[in-house]
Design an enzyme around this catalytic site. Structure first.
Site, short mmCIF file in Angstrom:
data_model
loop_
_atom_site.label_atom_id
_atom_site.label_comp_id
_atom_site.label_asym_id
_atom_site.label_seq_id
_atom_site.Cartn_x
_atom_site.Cartn_y
_atom_site.Cartn_z
N GLY A 134 39.23 98.73 50.81
CA GLY A 134 38.28 98.49 51.71
C GLY A 134 37.91 99.82 52.46
CB SER A 135 36.55 100.37 55.65
OG SER A 135 35.40 99.41 55.57
CB SER A 136 41.71 102.24 54.75
OG SER A 136 42.02 101.56 53.28
CB SER A 144 33.59 100.08 59.62
OG SER A 144 34.42 100.15 58.38
#
Length: 580
Positions: free
Chosen positions: A299-301, A354
């Site tokens: 994901g956004s990591s 994000s």
């Protein structure tokens, strides 16, 4: 007439007596000769054969069991030790003469007498049969006290893990024969395992040793192993992750903490956990080290690494503005949306809020090869070289197969799969200002030089942007704050793929970051699978675990605080626990 008759009888009787006398004497001489001949035969002719037969009955080759090396943490705390045990074996042929004693043997072994009888009677053709393994010396004494013919004890060792399930996934376990089967026990089995010795002994008729005759092969004990783990940090990570799993009713979770300066893994935990001391728990589903073997879409990591590419390309800098209006973007035939229309925002806000739209617009202005090269240098799509059995390399396709939609999804963490350890190593490289060091599960004496994967000025700029994720008002990672320390990190929340499509009610929640941001010492990643208690975002589920564990670890390691202002939000439960 009578006298003449008597004299004749005397003359006849006399030879008969002498004959018997000589016959008896001859028999005595023959018997003596036979005895002398037999003695000569036994002492001279058959001596070798008889000596061998005697040795076969009373001389034995006894094994000297090698002691397996201990495993300790970086501070010398024991993680795995070998304790002496006894195994009970029988010679069914010898035991047959005292078969009526089997109920007593069964009681001493605490096994079912009928099952023991069937086990022995079905193996009567054998001369060696285990009936119990790994008994404590006290329990084995009950068997020895029976003094049964054909029942013997053999010494050995059994592995014991003082930390139980706290470090179970890292340590693994050994087989009943003390051979490594999983984890560090398997990875370093050649180092830990010794070489059994052998000696010749004389035993009495009951199998008891009378004396040692000679050493045939010296025993070589296993060597001790010092892991990189810090048991204090390991315990904190175990405790906080388990609490989060319970609180969020999650299916599973993992956490890895890495020392940025050395690449050493200070903590690696998973939930559900298992206790390696309990062999009934050793089923594949429980002892798999998810932090190393399981893959997930981050994901956004993953966004910081795409931003790193943008900064390194020269097309963007920390002051660059991206217009995310009207809050969505369509790539090919697929729309991508932000939760809110954020308008024209800087890179710090793109990361702090994000914004998927902002990341897609940024990524589509970059060359695919640039993105792939940067992420590959950080270790995505390849193993970390930790040496842990079953480590997964992840999934990261070559840029030559990408289309615009591939770049769009990659920019916010889909279409790429990573492990928790792999993601932690990448963040550690960011914290080391662009130097990627090998991950080590062993304590290292000197920090390795590592490989430069990104220029230091780019990394410093990126870390300053990532601080906004925990400090900017309304940012996604404020719960990752650590009182007294600046934190740079990124949240991640990804739908889970099920049967080729994404389930919109199942999530992977991630927080990854470094601290203290001014001079990073620790990198950590928290991954929680399928939280079902209501919260599912990485900033709500995983960030508090990061705060509690990394905050506590920084204090244990006496890392100086770099943030002297009081936090602007109330402390989480995990933060209060860490302070205590």
């Amino acid at each position: 007439m009578k006298r003449s008759s008597l004299s004749k009888q005397g003359r006849v009787a006399a030879p008969s007596f002498r004959t018997r006398q000589w016959l008896l004497f001859g028999l005595l001489i023959a018997g003596a000769a036979g005895l002398i001949g037999r003695a000569v035969d036994l002492q001279l002719v058959a001596h070798g054969f008889l000596a061998r037969q005697g040795d076969a009955r009373y001389s034995r080759i006894a094994a000297i069991v090698a002691h397996r090396g201990n495993i300790v943490d970086r501070n010398g705390e024991p993680l795995a030790i070998s304790t002496p045990v006894d195994s009970v074996w029988v010679n069914p042929q010898e035991l047959s003469s005292s078969i009526e004693q089997l109920p007593h043997l069964a009681n001493a072994l605490s096994v079912d007498r009928n099952e023991l009888t069937r086990h022995i009677s079905s193996n009567m053709g054998r001369d060696f049969l285990y009936v119990a393994r790994g008994m404590t010396p006290d329990d084995a004494q009950r068997v020895k006290a029976l003094n049964l013919q054909g029942v013997y004890l053999s010494p050995g060792y059994r592995r014991y893990y003082p930390s139980g399930e706290v470090a179970g996934h890292v340590l693994g376990f050994t087989s009943i024969d003390d051979v490594g089967q999983e984890g560090a026990e398997l990875a370093f089995d050649n180092w830990l395992g010794g070489e059994d010795g052998a000696k010749r002994v004389i035993q009495d008729s009951k199998g008891r040793k009378v004396e040692d005759v000679e050493s045939i092969r010296p025993v070589r004990p296993g060597r001790d192993l010092t892991l990189s783990l810090d048991l204090r940090i390991q315990y904190m990570a175990y405790r906080e992750l388990k609490s989060a799993i319970i609180e969020n009713r999650a299916r599973a979770g993992s956490m890895v903490v890495i020392d940025i300066e050395t690449g050493e893994v200070l903590a690696m935990v998973n939930q559900p956990a298992y206790n390696p001391n309990d062999r009934s728990q050793m089923v594949p589903g429980s002892y798999r080290n998810r932090a190393v073997t399981d893959l997930f879409e981050p994901g956004s990591s993953i966004k910081p690494f795409v931003v790193a590419t943008a900064l390194a390309s020269g097309k963007f800098n920390t002051d660059s503005i991206i217009d995310t209006s009207p809050g969505f973007i369509q790539v090919a035939d697929r729309p991508f949306r932000d939760e809110h229309d954020l308008g024209a925002i800087g890179l710090s806000t793109v990361l702090a809020k994000s914004s998927n739209v902002g990341m897609i617009k940024l990524a589509l202005q970059l060359e695919p090869q640039q993105i792939w090269t940067t992420l590959h240098r950080f270790g995505f799509g390849q193993v970390t070289a930790s040496g842990f059995p079953g480590e997964a390399a992840g999934v990261f396709t070559n840029y030559s197969h990408w289309r615009a939609i591939s770049i769009a999804t990659l920019s916010h963490g889909y279409g790429i799969s990573v492990s928790t350890l792999q993601l932690a190593q990448a963040y550690a490289a960011l914290g080391a200002y662009g130097v990627r060091r090998p991950v080590s599960l062993l304590k290292v004496d000197m920090p390795p030089a590592g490989e430069r994967v990104l220029d230091e000025p780019v990394c410093r700029s990126l870390l300053s942007l990532l601080e906004s994720v925990t400090t900017q008002e309304g940012a996604t990672g404020v719960l990752a704050r650590i009182p007294g320390y600046r934190v740079a990190g990124k949240t991640g929340t990804a739908y889970i793929s099920v049967n080729g499509s994404y389930a919109t009610d199942r999530y992977t929640s991630v927080f990854a970051g470094v601290a203290p941001a001014s001079n990073p010492r620790l990198a950590a990643v928290v991954v929680i699978d399928e939280p079902t208690a209501g919260k599912h975002r990485g900033g709500d589920v995983s960030a508090p675990v990061f705060s509690a564990v990394v905050g506590g670890a920084l204090r244990l390691l006496a890392v100086a605080p770099d943030e002297l202002t009081a936090p602007t939000t109330p402390l989480t439960h995990g933060q209060r626990v860490a302070q205590r």
